[in-house]
Design a protein around this motif. Sequence first.
Motif, PDB file in Angstrom:
ATOM      1  N   THR A 223       0.727  -1.239   0.055  1.00 40.27           N
ATOM      2  CA  THR A 223       0.045   0.050  -0.089  1.00 40.27           C
ATOM      3  C   THR A 223       0.848   1.093  -0.044  1.00 40.27           C
ATOM      4  O   THR A 223       1.983   1.315   0.288  1.00 40.27           O
ATOM      5  N   SER A 224       0.401   2.369  -0.442  1.00 34.03           N
ATOM      6  CA  SER A 224       0.947   3.590  -0.356  1.00 34.03           C
ATOM      7  C   SER A 224      -0.048   4.541   0.118  1.00 34.03           C
ATOM      8  O   SER A 224      -1.339   4.621  -0.219  1.00 34.03           O
ATOM      9  N   SER A 225       0.124   5.889   0.687  1.00 28.09           N
ATOM     10  CA  SER A 225      -0.525   6.689   1.108  1.00 28.09           C
ATOM     11  C   SER A 225      -0.583   7.801  -0.012  1.00 28.09           C
ATOM     12  O   SER A 225       0.518   8.043  -0.705  1.00 28.09           O
ATOM     13  N   PHE A 226      -1.540   8.545  -0.217  1.00 24.63           N
ATOM     14  CA  PHE A 226      -1.664   9.700  -1.084  1.00 24.63           C
ATOM     15  C   PHE A 226      -2.319  10.662  -0.448  1.00 24.63           C
ATOM     16  O   PHE A 226      -2.964  10.668   0.186  1.00 24.63           O
ATOM     17  N   ASP A 227      -1.805  12.030  -0.831  1.00 25.76           N
ATOM     18  CA  ASP A 227      -2.576  13.393  -0.496  1.00 25.76           C
ATOM     19  C   ASP A 227      -2.291  14.379  -1.598  1.00 25.76           C
ATOM     20  O   ASP A 227      -1.355  14.714  -1.987  1.00 25.76           O
ATOM     21  N   VAL A 228      -3.554  14.805  -2.345  1.00 23.10           N
ATOM     22  CA  VAL A 228      -3.565  15.905  -3.290  1.00 23.10           C
ATOM     23  C   VAL A 228      -4.450  16.911  -2.522  1.00 23.10           C
ATOM     24  O   VAL A 228      -5.955  16.778  -2.815  1.00 23.10           O
ATOM     25  N   THR A 229      -3.963  18.165  -2.257  1.00 21.19           N
ATOM     26  CA  THR A 229      -4.411  19.158  -1.390  1.00 21.19           C
ATOM     27  C   THR A 229      -4.445  20.376  -2.408  1.00 21.19           C
ATOM     28  O   THR A 229      -3.478  20.852  -2.951  1.00 21.19           O
ATOM     29  N   VAL A 230      -5.572  20.740  -2.677  1.00 16.26           N
ATOM     30  CA  VAL A 230      -5.635  22.545  -3.205  1.00 16.26           C
ATOM     31  C   VAL A 230      -6.376  23.454  -2.342  1.00 16.26           C
ATOM     32  O   VAL A 230      -7.565  23.188  -2.303  1.00 16.26           O
TER      33      VAL A 230
ATOM     34  N   SER B 134      -9.968  11.636  -9.771  1.00 12.72           N
ATOM     35  CA  SER B 134      -9.600  10.670 -10.895  1.00 12.72           C
ATOM     36  C   SER B 134      -8.341   9.948 -10.629  1.00 12.72           C
ATOM     37  O   SER B 134      -7.284  10.339 -10.236  1.00 12.72           O
ATOM     38  N   VAL B 135      -8.442   8.618 -11.220  1.00 10.11           N
ATOM     39  CA  VAL B 135      -7.280   7.692 -11.038  1.00 10.11           C
ATOM     40  C   VAL B 135      -6.874   7.082 -12.134  1.00 10.11           C
ATOM     41  O   VAL B 135      -7.787   6.842 -13.075  1.00 10.11           O
ATOM     42  N   PHE B 136      -5.424   7.205 -12.591  1.00  6.44           N
ATOM     43  CA  PHE B 136      -4.951   6.646 -13.630  1.00  6.44           C
ATOM     44  C   PHE B 136      -3.979   5.659 -13.267  1.00  6.44           C
ATOM     45  O   PHE B 136      -3.120   6.070 -12.523  1.00  6.44           O
ATOM     46  N   THR B 137      -3.792   4.305 -14.113  1.00 10.78           N
ATOM     47  CA  THR B 137      -2.804   3.608 -13.949  1.00 10.78           C
ATOM     48  C   THR B 137      -1.918   3.629 -14.913  1.00 10.78           C
ATOM     49  O   THR B 137      -2.430   3.846 -16.342  1.00 10.78           O
ATOM     50  N   LEU B 138      -0.569   3.659 -14.923  1.00  7.05           N
ATOM     51  CA  LEU B 138       0.522   3.694 -15.952  1.00  7.05           C
ATOM     52  C   LEU B 138       1.506   2.453 -15.959  1.00  7.05           C
ATOM     53  O   LEU B 138       1.740   2.106 -14.790  1.00  7.05           O
ATOM     54  N   ASN B 139       1.960   2.036 -17.120  1.00  5.98           N
ATOM     55  CA  ASN B 139       2.978   1.147 -17.070  1.00  5.98           C
ATOM     56  C   ASN B 139       4.436   1.680 -16.633  1.00  5.98           C
ATOM     57  O   ASN B 139       4.580   3.000 -16.552  1.00  5.98           O
TER      58      ASN B 139
ATOM     59  N   ARG C  27      -1.336   7.672 -11.195  1.00  6.29           N
ATOM     60  CA  ARG C  27      -1.596   9.245 -10.958  1.00  6.29           C
ATOM     61  C   ARG C  27      -2.945   9.442 -10.501  1.00  6.29           C
ATOM     62  O   ARG C  27      -3.950   9.005 -10.923  1.00  6.29           O
ATOM     63  N   ILE C  28      -2.979  10.223  -9.485  1.00 10.34           N
ATOM     64  CA  ILE C  28      -4.357  10.736  -8.760  1.00 10.34           C
ATOM     65  C   ILE C  28      -4.499  12.210  -9.061  1.00 10.34           C
ATOM     66  O   ILE C  28      -3.604  12.834  -8.579  1.00 10.34           O
TER      67      ILE C  28
ATOM     68  N   LYS D 183      -0.844  14.175  -9.039  1.00 15.48           N
ATOM     69  CA  LYS D 183       0.257  13.727  -8.286  1.00 15.48           C
ATOM     70  C   LYS D 183       0.663  12.375  -8.668  1.00 15.48           C
ATOM     71  O   LYS D 183      -0.442  11.597  -8.938  1.00 15.48           O
ATOM     72  N   ARG D 184       1.833  12.013  -9.006  1.00 13.88           N
ATOM     73  CA  ARG D 184       2.158  10.399  -9.107  1.00 13.88           C
ATOM     74  C   ARG D 184       2.768   9.708  -8.237  1.00 13.88           C
ATOM     75  O   ARG D 184       3.552  10.273  -7.140  1.00 13.88           O
ATOM     76  N   TYR D 185       2.093   8.362  -7.954  1.00  8.37           N
ATOM     77  CA  TYR D 185       2.642   7.616  -7.023  1.00  8.37           C
ATOM     78  C   TYR D 185       3.380   6.317  -7.526  1.00  8.37           C
ATOM     79  O   TYR D 185       2.625   5.577  -8.191  1.00  8.37           O
TER      80      TYR D 185
END
Length: 138
Positions: free
Chosen positions: A34-41, A75-80, A117-118, A133-135
């Motif tokens: 698992t990873s934590s994420f935080d995108v604040t504006v 919005s959530v994007f998966t990338l290779n 990318r979230i 932000k990218r994780y």
Amino acid sequence: MRTRLVAAFCGVALTAGTLLSAPAATANTSAYPTSSFDVTVGNTYTRGTITWYNRSVTVTGEHKSVDGFSCRGTSVFTLNSADVELSRAYSASVCGTSANFTVPVDANVPGGAAVVRICLDDGGSPATYFLCKRYGHP
């Protein structure tokens, strides 16, 4: 002859009883990373946890909008590993409140997503992204 038959039967019964009372073998399973994420504006945000599976991710968290006329979504994007988008998914939006969300996203390649990318967005369709932000996979 009868004594041998009884002895053989008792041996089979004893062996069966031992096997039936033995504890069941369990597979060792490890938790998914698992990873934590935080995108604040400003006063709005999306934050929570990314769970990395072999061919997908699940993003779980909370997002907040402070104004009933200014909605927010995630919005959530998966990338290779070459930064090519594999899939994307969106949460429901909130307007003037906060809410929990869960967004499963496919990453149907061996090993799953290398990057997630979230984005905090306006909840529209198409969405306007305020900040992304990218994780990377841990």
